[in-house]
Structures are given as structure tokens and as C-alpha cells.
Design a protein around this motif. Structure first.
Motif, PDB file in Angstrom:
ATOM      1  N   ARG A 229       0.816  -1.217   0.000  1.00  0.00           N
ATOM      2  CA  ARG A 229       0.000   0.000   0.000  1.00  0.00           C
ATOM      3  C   ARG A 229       0.851   1.270   0.000  1.00  0.00           C
ATOM      4  O   ARG A 229       0.318   2.378   0.082  1.00  0.00           O
ATOM      5  CB  ARG A 229      -0.892   0.029   1.248  1.00  0.00           C
ATOM      6  N   GLY A 230       2.157   1.079   0.019  1.00  0.00           N
ATOM      7  CA  GLY A 230       3.039   2.244   0.040  1.00  0.00           C
ATOM      8  C   GLY A 230       3.014   2.974   1.373  1.00  0.00           C
ATOM      9  O   GLY A 230       3.192   4.194   1.444  1.00  0.00           O
ATOM     10  N   ILE A 231       2.794   2.215   2.453  1.00  0.00           N
ATOM     11  CA  ILE A 231       2.793   2.828   3.778  1.00  0.00           C
ATOM     12  C   ILE A 231       4.052   2.423   4.518  1.00  0.00           C
ATOM     13  O   ILE A 231       4.340   1.223   4.656  1.00  0.00           O
ATOM     14  CB  ILE A 231       1.584   2.359   4.618  1.00  0.00           C
ATOM     15  N   LYS A 232       4.784   3.403   5.027  1.00  0.00           N
ATOM     16  CA  LYS A 232       5.829   3.071   5.986  1.00  0.00           C
ATOM     17  C   LYS A 232       5.323   3.494   7.354  1.00  0.00           C
ATOM     18  O   LYS A 232       5.054   4.680   7.587  1.00  0.00           O
ATOM     19  CB  LYS A 232       7.144   3.782   5.673  1.00  0.00           C
ATOM     20  N   PRO A 233       5.149   2.557   8.288  1.00  0.00           N
ATOM     21  CA  PRO A 233       4.681   2.949   9.620  1.00  0.00           C
ATOM     22  C   PRO A 233       5.669   3.941  10.233  1.00  0.00           C
ATOM     23  O   PRO A 233       6.870   3.870   9.958  1.00  0.00           O
ATOM     24  CB  PRO A 233       4.677   1.641  10.415  1.00  0.00           C
ATOM     25  N   THR A 234       5.159   4.848  11.048  1.00  0.00           N
ATOM     26  CA  THR A 234       6.065   5.806  11.685  1.00  0.00           C
ATOM     27  C   THR A 234       6.726   5.188  12.917  1.00  0.00           C
ATOM     28  O   THR A 234       7.774   5.649  13.358  1.00  0.00           O
ATOM     29  CB  THR A 234       5.314   7.102  12.066  1.00  0.00           C
ATOM     30  N   SER A 235       6.096   4.148  13.471  1.00  0.00           N
ATOM     31  CA  SER A 235       6.724   3.380  14.549  1.00  0.00           C
ATOM     32  C   SER A 235       6.061   2.009  14.562  1.00  0.00           C
ATOM     33  O   SER A 235       4.959   1.851  14.025  1.00  0.00           O
ATOM     34  CB  SER A 235       6.525   4.052  15.912  1.00  0.00           C
ATOM     35  N   MET A 236       6.726   1.039  15.166  1.00  0.00           N
ATOM     36  CA  MET A 236       6.121  -0.312  15.207  1.00  0.00           C
ATOM     37  C   MET A 236       6.758  -1.138  16.325  1.00  0.00           C
ATOM     38  O   MET A 236       7.918  -0.952  16.682  1.00  0.00           O
ATOM     39  CB  MET A 236       6.280  -1.025  13.852  1.00  0.00           C
ATOM     40  N   ILE A 237       5.946  -2.079  16.847  1.00  0.00           N
ATOM     41  CA  ILE A 237       6.384  -3.010  17.897  1.00  0.00           C
ATOM     42  C   ILE A 237       5.488  -4.233  17.778  1.00  0.00           C
ATOM     43  O   ILE A 237       4.362  -4.125  17.281  1.00  0.00           O
ATOM     44  CB  ILE A 237       6.251  -2.328  19.290  1.00  0.00           C
ATOM     45  N   ASP A 238       5.953  -5.398  18.193  1.00  0.00           N
ATOM     46  CA  ASP A 238       5.034  -6.544  18.186  1.00  0.00           C
ATOM     47  C   ASP A 238       4.412  -6.712  19.569  1.00  0.00           C
ATOM     48  O   ASP A 238       4.982  -6.288  20.576  1.00  0.00           O
ATOM     49  CB  ASP A 238       5.689  -7.833  17.667  1.00  0.00           C
ATOM     50  N   VAL A 239       3.218  -7.275  19.587  1.00  0.00           N
ATOM     51  CA  VAL A 239       2.460  -7.372  20.841  1.00  0.00           C
ATOM     52  C   VAL A 239       2.780  -8.710  21.507  1.00  0.00           C
ATOM     53  O   VAL A 239       2.113  -9.708  21.289  1.00  0.00           O
ATOM     54  CB  VAL A 239       0.943  -7.224  20.600  1.00  0.00           C
TER      55      VAL A 239
END
Ligand code: ADP
Ligand code: MG
Length: 348
Positions: A229-239
Motif C-alpha cells: 500500500r506504500g505505507i511506511k509505519p512511523t513506529s512499530m512493535i510486536d504485541v
């Protein structure tokens, strides 16, 4: 509840350490171009080409992280790989190699180790990673499995916990709380069984939450979806430790606040009902339960339209300036401070 399916018992001494490693790994074929040399020498050799290398390790200990009374060894092998893959996806990277280190009692039969490796190989096959090494040792008490995963990403794609911005939307994949409620169910059935071994476990109709606990799937599909989708998350973590704890990590490391809406937290109907049967609040299970291995990430508001129709991603709140606090807005509209009971790995 004999979860060790194979009834044959071959003593590990018959093979010896080298025989065992050879036996377990001889049929494994290397498939990644980043694997220059796999198992068999003093070290594996990797070729990262022009990517950055991501490395993560997770250790699973019997009695702390798993209970062999209700964990089939094949599932355990599978899960020990998944929890590691999940950390690489949480960096927006692609895992390509793992190493597996095992400590086990010398009384452990070969057939049991084989089942464990069946699960490990299944995960490798399905997620397209190479097993490139490990270590094998006797353990005096309990089974220990430590997996290290290596992944790759272009520097510009790597997503940290520390880069959420005010106004970003908070998103989570899948649904939450299921693994924790599944664990409650397995623990209950274990007690019933211990009291009366004639009674077979009653997990009828509860497959989804039992699988959430025993056989989690790392969300490679979410990383692929965002990319497509052409999205780069601005931050990420796994739950891994519960939504509250993970969101607080993002807020703390990004030096931001958040508003999280209880009514938006995705909870599967079976998780909801079963939590209620146990007298648990389903929201608390989602916030503090852990082991869901979903991805929690933030995106720019401008990316909302690209993802709003994806049923497998829920938008559950937004990032605020740090002084606005870290808030949970309940279904009735009350504002609570978000706290992490977490899932304390040292609770045992
Ligand atoms: P060393 O004595 O140099 O540590 P080992 O005899 O432990 O070597 O291991 C020989 C080879 O087998 C190495 O490539 C090592 O990475 C691999 N290996 C050892 N144990 C495991 C395991 N449990 N799973 C996968 N590979 C293993
Ligand atoms: Mg060794």
C-alpha cells in the motif's frame, strides 16, 4: 493428555551429540541467497549484500514460558520460531535465518527432539527462513530453547519504536487477548486432568483461542500489506506483552502521549465469551494478556485512506503531545491512565 505423539523411545546416548545434530539437520536444504554457508562449520557465513542486518534472540524456558503438560513439542518448536520472526517483522524487516540452541535432559528421547524440530522446520518452510546453526547441550532441569533470528531491510525501511509523531493513528493487526484466554483454558483443563486423569480435556469449540496460545503466527502478511500500500509505519512493535505495555513503550521511546479507545480494541467473539466465562474482563485480557504476536504500529493520517478498508487492521487511537498523558478512553467515555500490568516473565 499425552502430547508426545510418538511412543517409541530412543535414548539420546545411542547417537551422541554429533550424531544427534547430524540426524536433526541432514535433510535441511538452504534456500536464501543471503546464506553463504549454513550448518557444519565453526560458524555460518552470511551475505547481507547492501542491506542492514537485524538480529534478535528469544529464549523459552520450561516452567516459565511453556508447560509440557499441554504443549505439544511440535507446536513448541513452531512457536519458538514464530516469536522470533515476529521481532523482525516489528522492525519492518524480512527474517531469513535462524539459529536454534537447545538444552534438554539426557532422558529426553530422540523422538521428542524430532517432534520439536518438525515444528521448527515447518515454521522455516512456511516463512521461508534457513536454519543455519545452533548449539546442543544437556540440561539438568527442564527444556530450554533459544532461537536467534537474522533479518534484512533497507535502512530507509527500518521502523523503530521511537519515531511516532503527534497526530499519527495507532493501528493494530488481528485481534487481541486470545492467547491469554487460551492459556487460562489450558491451565484449567490441566488442573481437571491432574485431579482425575480419566477426564479428557474439554477444549471443544475453542480451537481458535487454543491455537492463539499454542501456535501463533507472526504477521509477515501485515508487513507485506503495508509495503504493497506504500505505507511506511512511523513506529512499530510486536504485541508480546499486551497492548498496554507495547503502546507505552512506543509513547515512552517516542516521547509522546496517546489516546486509546477501548471500543476500538479488536477482540474476537470467542475470546470475549471465554474471558467472561472465566470472570475476566476481555479488555484487560487484550491490554495485559500478552503473546498475541500481532503488530502495533502508527501511521501518518495522510495514509488513512490506504488502509481504512482492511478488516485485519484496526485503528484504535492516536498519538498526542507528551503532556496530554497516556489515556485509555473507556466505552462509557471515561478517561483512565493507561497502565501496564504486563505479563511478567518472572511471575513464576
Ligand atoms: P561447536 O563445537 O563448534 O560449537 P557444534 O558441534 O556445537 O560445534 O555444532 C556443529 C554444527 O552444528 C554447527 O554448525 C552448529 O551451528 C550446528 N548445530 C549445533 N547444534 C544445533 C542445533 N541444536 N540445531 C541446529 N544446528 C546445530
Ligand atoms: Mg556448539
Amino acid at each position: 493428555m499425552d502430547l508426545f505423539e510418538n511412543t517409541e523411545r530412543t535414548n539420546l546416548h545411542e547417537l551422541g551429540e554429533f550424531g544427534l545434530i547430524d540426524h536433526l539437520t541432514k535433510n535441511f536444504v538452504i534456500s536464501k541467497s543471503t546464506t553463504f554457508k549454513g550448518i557444519g562449520d565453526d560458524a555460518a557465513v552470511l551475505d547481507a549484500k547492501n542491506k542492514k542486518v537485524l538480529v534478535s534472540t528469544d529464549m523459552l524456558l520450561e516452567g516459565i514460558h511453556f508447560d509440557l503438560a499441554y504443549t505439544p513439542l511440535k507446536h513448541l518448536g513452531y512457536k519458538s520460531v514464530q516469536v522470533n520472526l515476529s521481532d523482525i517483522y516489528a522492525m519492518n524487516g524480512i527474517p531469513e535465518q535462524i539459529t536454534v540452541s537447545i538444552g534438554m535432559s539426557s532422558k529426553f528421547p530422540l523422538e521428542a527432539v524430532e517432534e520439536l524440530y518438525e515444528g521448527i522446520y515447518l515454521a522455516c518452510d512456511k516463512y521461508n527462513v534457513d536454519l543455519i546453526g545452533g548449539d546442543t547441550s544437556a540440561s539438568k532441569q527442564g527444556l530450554v530453547i533459544s532461537v536467534t533470528v537474522l533479518g534484512y531491510a533497507d535502512e530507509k525501511d527500518i521502523t523503530y519504536r521511537s519515531t511516532a509523531e503527534e497526530g499519527d493513528l495507532i493501528c493494530v493487526s488481528g485481534d487481541l487477548g486470545g492467547a491469554y484466554v487460551g492459556l487460562q483454558l489450558l491451565e484449567r483443563e490441566k488442573l481437571v486432568y491432574l485431579e482425575n486423569p480419566q477426564i479428557q480435556p474439554d477444549l471443544e469449540g475453542k480451537d481458535y483461542i487454543v491455537e492463539r496460545q499454542l501456535k501463533p503466527e507472526a504477521r509477515r502478511d501485515v508487513v507485506d500489506l503495508l509495503k504493497s500500500r506504500g505505507i511506511k509505519p512511523t513506529s512499530m512493535i510486536d504485541v508480546s506483552d499486551g497492548l498496554a505495555s507495547e503502546l507505552l513503550h512506543i509513547c515512552k521511546q517516542s516521547n509522546k502521549g496517546c489516546n486509546l479507545y477501548e471500543e476500538k480494541i479488536p477482540i474476537d467473539p470467542m475470546t470475549f465469551e471465554t474471558a467472561r466465562e472465566f470472570g475476566l474482563d476481555p479488555t484487560v485480557c487484550a491490554l495485559s494478556g500478552g503473546e498475541d504476536y500481532e503488530l502495533l504500529f502508527t501511521i501518518k493520517q495522510a495514509d488513512y485512506d490506504k488502509i481504512k478498508n482492511d478488516v485485519d487492521v484496526s485503528i484504535i487511537g492516536y498519538i498526542t503531545e507528551p503532556n496530554a498523558g497516556k489515556n485509555l478512553i473507556s466505552k462509557s467515555g471515561q478517561v483512565h491512565a493507561l497502565t501496564a500490568q504486563g505479563w511478567n516473565a518472572f511471575k513464576g
